[in-house]
Scaffold this motif. Structure first.
Motif, PDB file in Angstrom:
ATOM      1  N   ILE A 450      85.392  87.304  65.867  1.00  0.00           N
ATOM      2  CA  ILE A 450      84.264  87.979  65.227  1.00  0.00           C
ATOM      3  C   ILE A 450      84.435  89.470  65.488  1.00  0.00           C
ATOM      4  O   ILE A 450      84.306  89.933  66.624  1.00  0.00           O
ATOM      5  N   GLY A 451      84.774  90.211  64.445  1.00  0.00           N
ATOM      6  CA  GLY A 451      85.032  91.640  64.588  1.00  0.00           C
ATOM      7  C   GLY A 451      83.763  92.425  64.873  1.00  0.00           C
ATOM      8  O   GLY A 451      82.636  91.926  64.744  1.00  0.00           O
ATOM      9  N   GLU A 452      83.936  93.694  65.240  1.00  0.00           N
ATOM     10  CA  GLU A 452      82.796  94.538  65.605  1.00  0.00           C
ATOM     11  C   GLU A 452      81.831  94.709  64.440  1.00  0.00           C
ATOM     12  O   GLU A 452      80.608  94.632  64.613  1.00  0.00           O
ATOM     13  N   GLU A 453      82.356  94.941  63.231  1.00  0.00           N
ATOM     14  CA  GLU A 453      81.478  95.114  62.077  1.00  0.00           C
ATOM     15  C   GLU A 453      80.746  93.817  61.749  1.00  0.00           C
ATOM     16  O   GLU A 453      79.566  93.829  61.376  1.00  0.00           O
ATOM     17  N   GLN A 454      81.440  92.705  61.899  1.00  0.00           N
ATOM     18  CA  GLN A 454      80.804  91.420  61.616  1.00  0.00           C
ATOM     19  C   GLN A 454      79.721  91.108  62.644  1.00  0.00           C
ATOM     20  O   GLN A 454      78.631  90.631  62.301  1.00  0.00           O
ATOM     21  N   ALA A 455      80.003  91.405  63.915  1.00  0.00           N
ATOM     22  CA  ALA A 455      78.992  91.206  64.954  1.00  0.00           C
ATOM     23  C   ALA A 455      77.792  92.111  64.716  1.00  0.00           C
ATOM     24  O   ALA A 455      76.637  91.698  64.894  1.00  0.00           O
ATOM     25  N   ALA A 456      78.068  93.338  64.294  1.00  0.00           N
ATOM     26  CA  ALA A 456      76.979  94.284  64.026  1.00  0.00           C
ATOM     27  C   ALA A 456      76.096  93.774  62.888  1.00  0.00           C
ATOM     28  O   ALA A 456      74.860  93.923  62.933  1.00  0.00           O
ATOM     29  N   TRP A 457      76.709  93.166  61.876  1.00  0.00           N
ATOM     30  CA  TRP A 457      75.916  92.610  60.759  1.00  0.00           C
ATOM     31  C   TRP A 457      75.020  91.485  61.250  1.00  0.00           C
ATOM     32  O   TRP A 457      73.847  91.391  60.866  1.00  0.00           O
ATOM     33  N   ILE A 458      75.558  90.627  62.106  1.00  0.00           N
ATOM     34  CA  ILE A 458      74.768  89.511  62.629  1.00  0.00           C
ATOM     35  C   ILE A 458      73.581  90.022  63.434  1.00  0.00           C
ATOM     36  O   ILE A 458      72.437  89.578  63.244  1.00  0.00           O
ATOM     37  N   VAL A 459      73.837  90.972  64.317  1.00  0.00           N
ATOM     38  CA  VAL A 459      72.760  91.500  65.158  1.00  0.00           C
ATOM     39  C   VAL A 459      71.733  92.236  64.315  1.00  0.00           C
ATOM     40  O   VAL A 459      70.516  92.108  64.530  1.00  0.00           O
ATOM     41  N   ARG A 460      72.205  92.997  63.350  1.00  0.00           N
ATOM     42  CA  ARG A 460      71.271  93.743  62.475  1.00  0.00           C
ATOM     43  C   ARG A 460      70.404  92.765  61.674  1.00  0.00           C
ATOM     44  O   ARG A 460      69.193  92.983  61.486  1.00  0.00           O
ATOM     45  N   THR A 461      71.022  91.685  61.200  1.00  0.00           N
ATOM     46  CA  THR A 461      70.263  90.672  60.465  1.00  0.00           C
ATOM     47  C   THR A 461      69.180  90.065  61.352  1.00  0.00           C
ATOM     48  O   THR A 461      68.055  89.813  60.910  1.00  0.00           O
ATOM     49  N   TYR A 462      69.508  89.844  62.607  1.00  0.00           N
ATOM     50  CA  TYR A 462      68.540  89.292  63.558  1.00  0.00           C
ATOM     51  C   TYR A 462      67.432  90.296  63.866  1.00  0.00           C
ATOM     52  O   TYR A 462      66.240  89.965  63.811  1.00  0.00           O
ATOM     53  N   VAL A 463      67.817  91.506  64.166  1.00  0.00           N
ATOM     54  CA  VAL A 463      66.830  92.527  64.555  1.00  0.00           C
ATOM     55  C   VAL A 463      65.883  92.840  63.404  1.00  0.00           C
ATOM     56  O   VAL A 463      64.658  92.921  63.584  1.00  0.00           O
ATOM     57  N   ASP A 464      66.442  92.986  62.212  1.00  0.00           N
ATOM     58  CA  ASP A 464      65.615  93.358  61.058  1.00  0.00           C
ATOM     59  C   ASP A 464      64.859  92.170  60.479  1.00  0.00           C
ATOM     60  O   ASP A 464      63.959  92.352  59.651  1.00  0.00           O
ATOM     61  N   GLY A 465      65.227  90.966  60.888  1.00  0.00           N
ATOM     62  CA  GLY A 465      64.555  89.791  60.351  1.00  0.00           C
ATOM     63  C   GLY A 465      64.815  89.586  58.877  1.00  0.00           C
ATOM     64  O   GLY A 465      63.934  89.141  58.137  1.00  0.00           O
ATOM     65  N   HIS A 466      66.020  89.924  58.438  1.00  0.00           N
ATOM     66  CA  HIS A 466      66.346  89.783  57.025  1.00  0.00           C
ATOM     67  C   HIS A 466      66.221  88.336  56.567  1.00  0.00           C
ATOM     68  O   HIS A 466      66.609  87.408  57.269  1.00  0.00           O
ATOM     69  N   ASP A 467      65.688  88.150  55.410  1.00  0.00           N
ATOM     70  CA  ASP A 467      65.597  86.826  54.788  1.00  0.00           C
ATOM     71  C   ASP A 467      66.366  86.902  53.472  1.00  0.00           C
ATOM     72  O   ASP A 467      65.839  87.310  52.441  1.00  0.00           O
ATOM     73  N   HIS A 468      67.654  86.580  53.530  1.00  0.00           N
ATOM     74  CA  HIS A 468      68.506  86.693  52.339  1.00  0.00           C
ATOM     75  C   HIS A 468      69.403  85.469  52.256  1.00  0.00           C
ATOM     76  O   HIS A 468      69.139  84.457  52.909  1.00  0.00           O
TER      77      HIS A 468
END
Length: 691
Positions: A450-468
């Protein structure tokens, strides 16, 4: 050697195992290879201050276990001898080595002695090989500048793996790769502003109930240091680690890894540099020998063994489960062959209560805790309890093939007992199964990271509570249902026939015990009614007379009627529904069924739309209810959260329900054409081969 990878070190160190294999059994490699790696790691750390400590010890002023030596060594451990692996001497090497080991401080000495290396070293010394082993290890630079904590953890873990393969042991435990550890750490500390941003010297606790070589803990500490260094804090929040490990050698390596760290990092605080971060790492089985009973922690990171059988811990676990919610396992027990959800309950029990700031945890698990167990079972009840306590915050589905020793699907569960208001009563699911980058070279089963950008996307999705499309936030009730039992009336025509008498008289024990006279009476009734089509109630009435006509021993009237219906009955949807002697409907056991009614939906509404259009005579069995069941034999209560309502509550978490993407089947004509082309090609090949 500093530029070599962890895997290069493993191969070079393992070369020593090949050197001694004619003397040391592979089953004893862990008593040689692993402790020498730890010993050399200690030695490299103490090298800059070794002479200062040994000179002070030679004066004889301080006892060997005087903690003042730590001030001279600059660590929480030391060695008072002048020995190193390179100067033990070619004769009586084992005696010198043991003196060297015994010259360590008590904490380091305990670690090294856990490997039980003396007997192994004595064998090598007798064969004149120990000196060579010591000399080879002395050539490895295992200092912190050459080998980071993560590299050292990799070395330990892969040596353990090689050791396990050598003696054909099945691996239960799976090392957490750095990319997974960093992702779990980022998810754990996301939104934890006090931890990340405070500069007032706060102290927080971090616990791992299956800490292994403490790789997860070390990675988390490294990551926090990186975050704090970027902010240039002078007094960042400090993390004090705690953990427990079952295996002696693994525990010893984890202790060693943390002994080489200090809370202050590079701050230069002498007292902190002498703090022993390994003091909270305990030896013992977390499931039946909890070394932190009654303790709670601010944060938890753990990767419990997948599919771990807990048979040997069963007595202790059951004893604690008998305490109900006064212990860790009150919500229920999983199947004996998979203890994952026992570790899950341990994590929940160790979370600091909300009134003390709350607790948060990130747990790496296989897929089974999402859905294993039927309604009312232990696993289902454990999930139900987690939902009722509103502990499940987020679950992330990880890519496959990202662990070194398994390619199975894995998930990160984030538990939180102090959710923000907008997330209370909800669970976020994130499908990160495609968030991976292929490695240039596979490392065991690990083909992706899991690359840094991919991990960042996962964490950002969690923090922002994205529903997509790859994330949903749903109420906990979405994962709960009532398993309702439905019954349909028995519609049967009974057609007696002498051909069925053999089956009738062997149907059950009571029928087998009938006397010859009783059999003759039944045969007479069958012959009299052969060719007739009787209703259930006609047979019920006939049974009254027949039961009086047969002699003891004889079956009960109801059992006799059931036997006649079972042997001579034929289901007929047009037949009149059967009723018993009291006028109650008789249900057909072959048509008994269950329906999973979503929580929050009225059972009658569900029946009206999902069942009655297809089975108009179906009814809900009100006797099957969601009730706790106490077992006097075990002293355990199954389904402890039972509410007494109709239908047993079940729980299951399905990612496919939210993220399944339909793939249209390929055109059959194209597939047929490809098959024909393959057949033609195969025919040409065979003709050429036989020509």
């Amino acid at each position: 050697m500093a530029d070599k990878t962890a895997f290069d070190y493993v191969n070079e160190i393992w070369g020593i195992a090949n050197y001694v294999r004619d003397v040391i059994r592979p089953a004893d490699y862990n008593k040689l290879i692993l402790p020498f790696a730890v010993l050399r790691r200690f030695e490299c750390a103490l090298e800059p201050t070794r002479s200062v400590v040994s000179r002070q010890a030679a004066k004889g002023v301080w006892d060997d276990d005087d903690p003042k030596y730590c001030a001279l060594s600059g660590h929480c451990f030391y060695n008072v001898t002048s020995f190193t692996l390179s100067n033990l001497g070619a004769t009586k090497t084992c005696d010198a080595l043991m003196a060297y080991v015994n010259g360590f401080s008590a904490n380091a000495r305990e670690v090294l002695q856990r490997f039980e290396m003396r007997q192994t070293c004595e064998k090598l010394d007798e064969k004149g090989m120990l000196y060579e082993v010591c000399t080879r290890f002395a050539g490895f630079d295992l200092g912190s500048e050459a080998v980071s904590d993560r590299m050292m953890t990799d070395i330990y873990e892969h040596l353990i793996q090689r050791y396990g393969e050598e003696i054909s042991q099945d691996a239960e435990d799976f090392m957490t790769p750095k990319d997974v550890a960093r992702l779990a750490t980022a998810l754990l500390f996301a939104n934890e502003d006090t931890l990340l941003n405070a500069d007032n010297g706060d102290i927080r606790t971090l616990y791992d109930g299956s800490c292994g070589t403490c790789g997860f803990i070390c990675d988390a500490l490294d990551q926090l240091d990186e975050w704090h260094d970027k902010r240039h804090f002078s007094s960042p929040t400090k993390i004090v680690p705690y953990g427990q490990e079952l295996e002696d050698a693994t525990w010893a390596m984890g202790k060693a890894a943390l002994m080489l760290r200090n809370i202050a990092g590079g701050s230069g605080d002498v007292l902190d540099q002498m703090s022993d971060l390994s003091a909270g790492i305990m030896l013992g089985d977390t499931l039946d020998d909890d070394r932190f009973e009654g303790r709670t922690f601010n944060y938890q990171l753990t990767n419990p063994p997948y599919g771990k059988e807990w048979r040997k811990e069963q007595d202790g676990v059951v004893e604690e489960a008998q305490r109900g919610f006064g212990g860790r396992f009150g919500a229920g027990l999983p199947s004996i062959d998979d203890g994952s959800m026992l570790f899950m309950q341990n994590v929940a029990a160790k979370m600091a209560p909300p009134e003390e700031g709350g607790g948060k945890a990130a747990i790496v698990l296989s897929g089974s805790p999402l859905f294993n167990g039927d309604a009312g079972s232990g696993p289902s009840g454990i999930r139900r309890w987690l939902f009722s306590e509103d502990l499940v915050d987020c679950i992330v589905k990880l890519p496959t093939d990202i662990f070194y020793r398994t390619g199975i699907a894995t998930y990160v569960w984030v538990l939180n007992n102090h959710k923000p208001e907008n997330r209370k009563g909800y669970v976020q699911l994130i499908d990160a199964s495609e968030e991976r980058t292929a490695l240039r070279k596979s490392q065991g089963n690990k083909r992706y990271e899991i690359g840094e950008e991919q991990a960042a996307w996962i964490v950002r999705t969690y923090v922002d509570g994205h529903d997509h499309g790859k994330s949903v936030i749903v109420p906990v009730e979405d994962f709960m249902y009532r398993k309702v039992t439905t019954q349909r009336p028995l519609r049967v025509v009974i057609e007696p026939s002498v051909d069925g008498l053999d089956a009738l008289f062997t149907l059950s024990k009571p029928m087998e015990k009938l006397s010859d006279a009783s059999r003759a009476a039944i045969r007479s009734w069958v012959e009299k009614n052969e060719g007739a089509s009787l209703t259930y109630n006609e047979v019920l009435a006939a049974t009254e007379k027949l039961h009086k006509a047969i002699e003891k021993p004889k079956p009960q009237k109801a059992a006799l009627a059931d036997a006649l219906v079972k042997v001579f009955g034929r289901r007929d949807p047009s037949a009149t529904p059967a009723i018993d002697a009291k006028g109650n409907p008789v249900f057909d056991p072959e048509l008994k069924d269950t329906e999973n009614v979503p929580i929050g939906m009225e059972i009658d509404d569900y029946m009206a739309t999902e069942v009655l259009p297809y089975a108009p005579d179906a009814v809900v069995d009100g006797s099957v209810r969601d009730e706790p069941k106490f077992d006097n034999k075990t002293g355990l209560t199954a389904n402890p959260l039972g509410d007494g309502e109709i239908g047993v509550v079940g729980t299951s978490i399905s990612f496919n329900r939210y993220f399944y993407e339909y793939e249209r089947p390929r055109d059959p004509q194209i597939i047929a054409k490809e098959i024909l082309e393959l057949e033609d090609g195969l025919g040409s090949l065979m003709r050429g081969f036989l020509a």
